[in-house]
Scaffold this active site. Structure first.
Site, PDB file in Angstrom:
ATOM      1  N   ALA A   1      29.824  59.200 121.168  1.00 25.13           N
ATOM      2  CA  ALA A   1      28.975  58.957 119.729  1.00 25.13           C
ATOM      3  C   ALA A   1      28.319  60.495 120.364  1.00 25.13           C
ATOM      4  O   ALA A   1      28.405  61.343 118.921  1.00 25.13           O
ATOM      5  CB  ALA A   1      28.398  58.064 120.201  1.00 25.13           C
TER       6      ALA A   1
ATOM      7  N   ASP B   1      43.982  59.082 116.806  1.00 22.30           N
ATOM      8  CA  ASP B   1      43.801  59.309 118.349  1.00 22.30           C
ATOM      9  C   ASP B   1      43.457  61.581 117.388  1.00 22.30           C
ATOM     10  O   ASP B   1      44.111  61.740 116.755  1.00 22.30           O
ATOM     11  CB  ASP B   1      45.716  59.489 117.999  1.00 22.30           C
ATOM     12  CG  ASP B   1      46.762  60.786 119.765  1.00 22.30           C
ATOM     13  OD1 ASP B   1      45.333  61.149 119.322  1.00 22.30           O
ATOM     14  OD2 ASP B   1      47.410  60.221 120.072  1.00 22.30           O
ATOM     15  N   HIS B   2      42.787  61.485 118.230  1.00 24.37           N
ATOM     16  CA  HIS B   2      42.704  63.203 118.004  1.00 24.37           C
ATOM     17  C   HIS B   2      43.261  63.842 117.808  1.00 24.37           C
ATOM     18  O   HIS B   2      42.659  64.824 116.958  1.00 24.37           O
ATOM     19  CB  HIS B   2      40.706  63.121 118.973  1.00 24.37           C
ATOM     20  CG  HIS B   2      41.521  63.900 120.384  1.00 24.37           C
ATOM     21  ND1 HIS B   2      41.499  62.951 121.520  1.00 24.37           N
ATOM     22  CD2 HIS B   2      41.594  64.961 120.399  1.00 24.37           C
ATOM     23  CE1 HIS B   2      41.450  63.615 122.066  1.00 24.37           C
ATOM     24  NE2 HIS B   2      41.298  64.757 121.762  1.00 24.37           N
TER      25      HIS B   2
ATOM     26  N   HIS C   1      48.791  60.937 122.474  1.00 22.68           N
ATOM     27  CA  HIS C   1      48.852  62.230 122.039  1.00 22.68           C
ATOM     28  C   HIS C   1      50.002  62.870 122.218  1.00 22.68           C
ATOM     29  O   HIS C   1      50.271  63.174 121.462  1.00 22.68           O
ATOM     30  CB  HIS C   1      47.509  62.633 123.092  1.00 22.68           C
ATOM     31  CG  HIS C   1      46.422  62.169 122.815  1.00 22.68           C
ATOM     32  ND1 HIS C   1      45.637  62.336 122.424  1.00 22.68           N
ATOM     33  CD2 HIS C   1      45.510  62.835 123.803  1.00 22.68           C
ATOM     34  CE1 HIS C   1      44.768  61.235 122.609  1.00 22.68           C
ATOM     35  NE2 HIS C   1      44.792  61.734 123.653  1.00 22.68           N
TER      36      HIS C   1
END
Length: 500
Positions: A19, A178-179, A241
């Site tokens: 965060a 999934d960044h 990823h």
């Protein structure tokens, strides 16, 4: 404001590292750009007994790297509220719902709610259950659930978790983040493939010899050592990823650039992903763990020396392997993948290696004229851009050839102004656009693929760990994996001329 989004964010794990590092800065950038303005609010929850004022200070501190006026930051943090919360206590959800109702009226949020699980996945199912039973899900607005990885530890645990969440949320309400799918150049894979006939017409096994995906990290496990002890590089990087990048590279052209059509093609190609037999997994995958080494005068500790790591740990910090898609387009084309900690350089890239010409007419001119491979490179990070390696004549007398790199990189200024991955994905979630999120059908296939390798490794303990020094490009076996197939890693920062 025309672009303003209206929603209440409830962040479970609002005091955590994710965060602070990602979510608050990304929300602030959306605020600066006007996507969030007057009609939004955020409730941060965690066990710690914070006050709203202390919570605001935590958020302000998380924005220290962003140049912004003090009054703008203060106006932003005024939209944030904190609640000490035990996710297993039903009474706490009653308090949470009361606060949510109050904020909905105060900011006119139209009953739109986004629930973000930024905490241990052990509690995902518990939270989802209570959100439904305690009537925190609204009926008038939208309800969207954003889930961080890891989504399960293997296929069975992922399936169980999915069933728990699906008891409260429908699939189209679930946003499994999934960044990497939010990174500029990963999203550019679709643009370069489906926006250029010269590329798409060659994008098949008639012209492509192999595809290489490298996610190289220079840092060690650092503060994630405890997590890595239970996950390892296979679960941390390959199952999600790398598999997602491979899917974007391998999928068929969608009917339209919509979430439904893209998802349909991703699922279809993942169903063609070859699931190794145990014997194939032993042959096709290599694992490694970094050892201590001195690099540029600085001693870098081994993985086993890290805090929270067993001194005899056999957890892998490096994986190299081969993926194969059994379909008409990709039959016979290996997708080589690798990722690791404490490697020579931080670099994420895709190298598409094209087949050699059937005949080299220049061999009769000079013994030196071995044609280099044509390679299309997609640079993901730390720089962003494209490269194309072709063969050309050397300057001067004679007709010797040499490889030439045609290269485009986004400028540092342009890249710096680009939205960060979490910023993109949070805005997608606000828009209800699930294009760059992961569907359960995708996860189920990649878990089945990874589980075979994990099971083989669990049955055979490595005898050579640690097997690569910090600052290298991994164990020697990773190079042999390609050499066995008559190929080599295109990206090799340990060599001055990796094409030779």
């Amino acid at each position: 404001m025309q672009n303003e989004k209206v929603a209440l964010f409830i962040i479970f794990g609002g005091s955590g590292d994710l965060a602070r590092r990602k979510l608050y800065p990304s929300l602030f950038r959306l605020y600066q750009k006007g996507y969030l303005d007057q009609h939004f609010a955020v409730i941060g929850t965690a066990r710690r007994p914070w006050t709203d004022d202390y919570y605001h200070q935590v958020i302000s501190d998380s924005l220290s790297s962003i140049q912004a006026p003090t009054d703008q930051i203060a106006a932003f943090t005024d939209h944030f509220y904190y609640q000490a919360h035990d996710v297993t206590n039903s009474e706490h959800y009653v308090v949470l719902e009361n606060l949510a109702e109050k904020l909905d009226q105060k900011y006119d949020l139209q009953n739109n709610r986004i629930f973000y699980m930024a905490m241990s996945p052990n509690f995902f199912g518990t939270i989802a259950k209570h959100l439904k039973t305690e009537n925190i899900l609204t009926t008038a607005g939208f309800n969207r659930l954003i889930i961080e990885k890891p989504f399960g530890h293997d296929y069975n645990s992922a399936e169980e978790l999915n069933e728990q969440i699906r008891s409260s949320f429908t699939e189209n309400q679930i946003y499994r983040i999934d960044h990497y799918l939010g990174k500029e150049m990963v999203q550019n894979i679709s643009a370069i493939r489906f926006g250029n006939n010269i590329i798409e017409s060659l994008w098949n096994n008639r012209y492509i010899d192999n595809i290489q995906i490298t996610l190289s990290e220079a840092l060690g496990v650092e503060e994630r050592a405890g997590y890595y002890e239970s996950a390892g590089a296979m679960r941390d990087m390959v199952q999600n990823h790398i598999s997602q990048i491979a899917t974007l590279l391998a999928m068929e052209p969608p009917v339209s650039f919509s979430a439904a059509d893209i998802r349909r093609e991703k699922i279809k190609v993942l169903r063609s992903l070859h699931i190794d037999t145990p014997e194939e997994a032993r042959r096709n995958f290599v694992r490694g763990q970094y050892a201590a080494a001195t690099v540029d005068g600085t001693r870098l500790e081994s993985y086993r020396e890290a805090t929270q790591v067993n001194s005899e740990s056999n957890v892998e910090t490096f994986v190299a392997g081969k993926m194969e898609f059994e379909n008409y387009r990709w039959a016979g084309v290996p997708f080589y993948v690798r990722t690791g900690k404490r490697l020579a350089k931080k670099e994420t890239r895709v190298d598409v290696v094209f087949k050699q010409l059937p005949m080299n007419i220049f061999e009769t001119i000079s013994d030196e004229d071995k044609l280099s491979d044509n390679v299309l490179t997609i640079y993901v990070e730390p720089t962003e851009g494209f490269g194309l390696r072709v063969n050309a004549k050397r300057l001067g007398q004679g007709f010797e050839t040499r490889p030439v790199d045609l290269d485009f990189r986004h400028s540092a200024a342009a890249a710096g102004n680009n939205p960060e991955a979490y910023e993109r994905l949070l805005l997608d979630a606000l828009n209800g656009d699930s294009t760059n999120f992961t569907h359960w059908d995708e996860l189920s296939q990649t878990w089945k693929f990874a589980d075979v390798v994990e099971k083989v490794w669990a049955e055979t303990k490595p005898t050579d760990f640690p097997n690569y020094p910090s600052g290298s490009m991994g164990p020697v076996a990773a190079d042999k994996l390609l050499q066995r197939d008559g190929r080599y890693w295109i990206y090799n920062p340990m060599q001055a001329t990796p094409d030779k």
